[in-house]
Design an enzyme around this catalytic site. Structure first.
Site, mmCIF file in Angstrom:
data_model
loop_
_atom_site.group_PDB
_atom_site.id
_atom_site.type_symbol
_atom_site.label_atom_id
_atom_site.label_comp_id
_atom_site.label_asym_id
_atom_site.label_seq_id
_atom_site.Cartn_x
_atom_site.Cartn_y
_atom_site.Cartn_z
ATOM 1 C CB SER A 252 -0.942 0.009 1.207
ATOM 2 O OG SER A 252 -0.182 0.125 2.386
ATOM 3 C CG LEU B 137 5.264 -1.029 -2.956
ATOM 4 C CD1 LEU B 137 5.211 -2.184 -3.934
ATOM 5 C CD2 LEU B 137 6.661 -0.883 -2.404
ATOM 6 C CE LYS C 227 8.564 0.571 4.666
ATOM 7 N NZ LYS C 227 7.992 1.795 5.248
ATOM 8 C CB CYS D 131 17.124 22.229 17.114
ATOM 9 S SG CYS D 131 16.242 22.286 18.685
ATOM 10 C CB CYS E 55 14.524 26.507 18.159
ATOM 11 S SG CYS E 55 16.140 26.212 18.897
ATOM 12 C CB CYS F 49 1.757 9.166 6.651
ATOM 13 S SG CYS F 49 3.076 10.221 7.184
ATOM 14 C CB CYS G 294 15.637 25.618 22.530
ATOM 15 S SG CYS G 294 15.612 23.934 21.861
#
Ligand SMILES: [Zn+2]
Length: 252
Positions: free
Chosen positions: A53, A55, A70, A155, A158, A172, A229
């Site tokens: 799914s 690829l 992977k 970074c 920050c 995702c 930070c």
């Protein structure tokens, strides 16, 4: 803060060691671009297996490799591509117990992870280990990218003190990713990693580039280090990986 010389972090290509953390949507195009860059060592860290799914955006993996780790699939790709250096694979989830040891082996790190937990963990580990790294994130049609020189330039913390609470931003898997958007950002990450190794002054440090494939726009936003930070400020509260509370990820 005083300017610094990026040559401080330069390493000759043939001796350079690059870690790509994540061999998915961002890691695949980054690895494809690094394969012919002449770097000495490419490290690939990923705990997942190749999944049909994904690829469409994980261009180095092939259908015949579905079910393979992977890392193994990425190593095969690098060999097929004629990469002449050494490949180190870490088929493990980078976590508080092992991440410092892994990033310390490399000269520059590409953040191709897909969870906020991993991204913040990688940020902290790279700052604490003194390793430059190239952050990127992608969701749907959009993404952003920034290069970080530890304790020299801004970074991730920050900009955002802590990861967003789990569930507040779609993953995702939930929202999807335009494969071509991941391809653009991953290729830029590879270019940034090479510029770090070459000691170039023109990396995306102290600036974030926001990319939107819908309008095909690249917007540059200047950023700067935050003295408050938690990891690279004047009084950091994160001195080791055990000091930060990394939230669990819904999609882990
Ligand atoms: Zn910082």
């Amino acid at each position: 803060m005083a300017a610094f010389d990026p040559k401080e972090f330069a390493v000759p290509r043939e001796r350079a060691r690059v870690l790509v953390a994540g061999a998915g949507g961002l890691g695949s195009p980054a690895l494809a671009a690094l394969a012919s860059s002449g770097v000495g060592v490419i490290g690939v860290a990923d705990s997942d297996v190749v999944d049909l799914s994904n690829l469409h955006r994980q261009v180095i993996h092939v259908t015949a490799g579905v079910g393979l780790p992977k890392t193994a699939s990425a190593e095969e790709f690098l060999k097929r591509s004629g990469f002449g250096g050494a490949v180190l694979t870490f088929q493990t989830r980078l976590d508080t117990g092992n991440i410092m040891e892994v990033v310390s082996e490399f000269d520059v790190v590409v953040d191709a992870c897909d969870t906020f937990r991993s991204k913040f963990m990688l940020n902290d580990a790279c700052v604490l280990a003194g390793r430059p790294f190239v952050h990127a994130g992608v969701l749907q049609f959009e993404g952003q990218i920034m290069t970080i020189y530890p304790e020299r330039t801004a970074c991730l913390r920050c900009l955002f003190e802590s990861p967003p609470p789990p569930g507040s931003v779609p993953t995702c898997q939930e929202a999807g990713v335009l494969g071509a958007a991941a391809g653009v950002l991953g290729a830029i990450q590879a270019a940034e990693a090479l510029k770090v190794l070459d000691g170039k002054k023109t990396t995306l440090s102290d600036r974030v580039v926001a990319f939107d494939a819908r309008h095909m726009s690249f917007r540059t936003v200047p950023v700067s280090r935050d003295p408050g930070c938690p990891v690279c400020g004047t009084k950091p509260r994160i001195d080791s990986m055990e000091d930060a509370n990394y939230p669990p990820e819904a999609c882990d």
